[in-house]
Design an enzyme around this catalytic site. Structure first.
Site, PDB file in Angstrom:
ATOM      1  N   GLU A 189      40.726  -7.505 -32.789  1.00 17.08           N
ATOM      2  CA  GLU A 189      40.537  -6.267 -33.820  1.00 17.08           C
ATOM      3  C   GLU A 189      40.839  -6.539 -35.248  1.00 17.08           C
ATOM      4  OE1 GLU A 189      42.308  -2.707 -35.641  1.00 17.08           O
ATOM      5  OE2 GLU A 189      43.161  -4.612 -35.217  1.00 17.08           O
TER       6      GLU A 189
ATOM      7  N   ASP B  40      52.366  -4.058 -34.053  1.00 14.29           N
ATOM      8  CA  ASP B  40      50.831  -4.204 -34.422  1.00 14.29           C
ATOM      9  C   ASP B  40      50.123  -5.307 -33.681  1.00 14.29           C
ATOM     10  OD1 ASP B  40      48.329  -3.677 -35.179  1.00 14.29           O
ATOM     11  OD2 ASP B  40      48.740  -4.271 -37.244  1.00 14.29           O
TER      12      ASP B  40
ATOM     13  N   ASP C 131      57.557  10.378 -15.707  1.00 12.63           N
ATOM     14  CA  ASP C 131      58.306   9.800 -17.102  1.00 12.63           C
ATOM     15  C   ASP C 131      58.466   8.180 -16.769  1.00 12.63           C
ATOM     16  OD1 ASP C 131      61.150   8.669 -18.099  1.00 12.63           O
ATOM     17  OD2 ASP C 131      60.246  10.309 -19.518  1.00 12.63           O
TER      18      ASP C 131
ATOM     19  N   ASP D 285      47.020   2.259 -31.007  1.00 17.28           N
ATOM     20  CA  ASP D 285      47.295   1.183 -31.966  1.00 17.28           C
ATOM     21  C   ASP D 285      48.626   1.464 -32.941  1.00 17.28           C
ATOM     22  OD1 ASP D 285      47.223  -0.753 -33.931  1.00 17.28           O
ATOM     23  OD2 ASP D 285      45.112  -0.486 -34.462  1.00 17.28           O
TER      24      ASP D 285
ATOM     25  N   ASP E   6      59.192   5.275 -26.652  1.00 12.84           N
ATOM     26  CA  ASP E   6      59.133   6.225 -25.441  1.00 12.84           C
ATOM     27  C   ASP E   6      58.485   7.499 -25.585  1.00 12.84           C
ATOM     28  OD1 ASP E   6      60.347   7.149 -23.241  1.00 12.84           O
ATOM     29  OD2 ASP E   6      62.087   7.852 -23.917  1.00 12.84           O
TER      30      ASP E   6
ATOM     31  N   ASP F  85      54.888   8.230 -22.987  1.00 14.80           N
ATOM     32  CA  ASP F  85      54.995   9.430 -21.962  1.00 14.80           C
ATOM     33  C   ASP F  85      53.766  10.298 -22.571  1.00 14.80           C
ATOM     34  OD1 ASP F  85      57.239   8.838 -20.731  1.00 14.80           O
ATOM     35  OD2 ASP F  85      58.535   9.552 -21.770  1.00 14.80           O
TER      36      ASP F  85
END
Length: 433
Positions: free
Chosen positions: A166, A132, A38, A195, A297, A301
């Protein structure tokens, strides 16, 4: 979805076949025995805080050609160097300004089978770019640091990349892909792109460019009870595009940009319908407060799970067969039809004697024109039509010199019936590598 089988030949064939189901995922996408840790979201947010501070101290942005971008590169590089990575700065020029890509290689693993994850590190000039794409950059960084903390010993070689420019048209990632030889591109079993993964009004979007890579992400989210949708908003607009165009299998995650969240999406994911996934897209308000912690989160993960799953898998052995057994009707005197097979986990280019097994059931085989279509669109003629070819069915194995083609990618069998009165279908076909 077509029923695609992958069968191992040779002495180990029976054992390998027993591990596969009728709609098996290629070996490279099977779950590994080593579970990913985790990833603490607080760690990822700490990197975002640093990127915000860098932007604040450098004119409010981290854009290509600005001091804030180089400071961002230096921050990420220092973390990776301290963790034991071999890092490389790749320099390029765009708009008269110098840019950098940062590449980090984790020691070990089979360098003929590379799993790569990346994100663009630059912002637009209008703001600090914390969603971003600080969000993707920070998540990839913390996943890479988790690899070091856990002392992961992958069977495949792990590589991470942070791209420059980019926002100016995928300049950095194009420069990297263009710098690779054909053989080196063929050694990348999969490139994963991240992204914008923490949009404040988030969705959970998964790239569908490669079936095996898509499945790794979708399975993880399904196990968590999180619904996903196919990513279409930014398709081809981020750094996976140069890899995909070069024949590298690609996958990734996205939480939405300036498109509007629908009522059904809000019911599925929460948030506010009728508003953009990220109202601060390409704006000065894309700051450290423009982050959804839960999306950050969950997506981080999911990234870690994909890295652990893909990098600790075993590559297909020589003689591996990729097969599509789904029936495809061939219209009488009609347009050509295609049946796809996705090849992954094969190093380098296809063989000079690629075996193409074809099983087409048809009442007059002379009506049929059959081609093998490579991932880059090149067509190899397997069979021409002929008025003198009056037998039923096409059940044969053809040999194709496909050594100019990268092995990994989606191959297609293309069949056209050029004359009237006889009918049939593609029963199955296969490629043997």
């Amino acid at each position: 979805m077509p029923a695609i089988r992958l069968v191992a030949a040779g002495a180990a064939g029976a054992l390998a076949a027993a591990l596969l189901t009728a709609t098996a995922t290629p070996v490279s996408a099977r779950p590994s025995l080593a579970a990913a840790p985790d990833i603490p979201v607080a760690n990822v947010k700490a990197h975002l805080s640093q990127l915000q501070s860098i932007a604040t101290a450098n004119g409010g942005n981290r854009a290509h050609g600005r001091t804030g971008y180089r400071a961002s590169v230096d921050y990420v590089k220092a973390k990776l160097d301290a963790a034991g990575y071999t890092t490389t700065l790749q320099q390029f020029t765009s708009g008269g300004a110098t840019g950098w890509n940062l590449i980090a290689d984790w020691p070990g693993g089979d360098t003929n089978h590379v799993i790569m994850a990346g994100s663009h590190l630059d912002s637009v000039t209008a703001g600090p770019g914390i969603n971003d794409n600080g969000s993707g950059s920070a998540a990839v960084l913390e996943t890479a640091l988790a690899v070091a903390r856990e002392n992961l010993q992958p069977t495949k070689h792990l590589r991470f990349g942070w791209w420059g420019a980019e926002e100016l048209g995928l300049i950095g990632s194009k420069a990297y892909v263009n710098s690779l030889s054909t053989a080196d591109r063929g050694r990348i079993d999969g490139y994963l792109n991240f992204d914008m993964i923490a949009s404040p009004n988030p969705g959970y979007f998964v790239y569908d460019d490669d079936t095996a890579l898509e499945k790794v992400f979708k399975d993880w989210f399904a196990a968590k009870g999180i619904a996903t949708e196919i990513e279409t908003e930014g398709d081809g607009r981020s750094d996976h595009a140069p890899f995909k165009n070069a024949g590298v299998p690609v996958g990734g995650l996205f939480s939405g940009a300036d498109y509007i969240k629908t009522a059904s999406q809000a019911q599925k994911w929460g948030g506010t319908s009728g508003q953009a996934f990220d109202r601060c897209y390409h704006s000065s308000c894309d700051t450290s407060s423009n982050i959804n912690d839960t999306a950050l989160d969950n997506n981080t993960d999911a990234i870690a799970n994909a890295i652990w799953t893909l990098s600790t898998a075993t590559a297909p052995p020589p003689g591996t067969v990729f097969e599509n057994t789904a029936d495809v009707t061939v219209p009488d005197a009609g347009a050509a039809v295609e049946s796809p097979v996705t090849v992954s986990g094969i190093s380098g280019n296809a063989p000079a004697a690629l075996a193409v097994g074809v099983d087409i059931r048809h009442t007059w085989r002379g009506d049929l024109v059959v081609d093998l279509v490579a991932p880059d669109g090149t067509a190899y003629r397997l069979k021409n039509s002929s008025s003198n070819d009056s037998a039923d069915n096409v059940i044969a194995t053809y040999t194709v010199n496909a050594s100019a083609e990268i092995a990994n990618g989606t191959w297609k069998l293309r069949v056209r019936d050029v004359a009237a009165q006889d009918t049939g279908y593609i029963n199955s076909w296969k490629l043997t590598f």
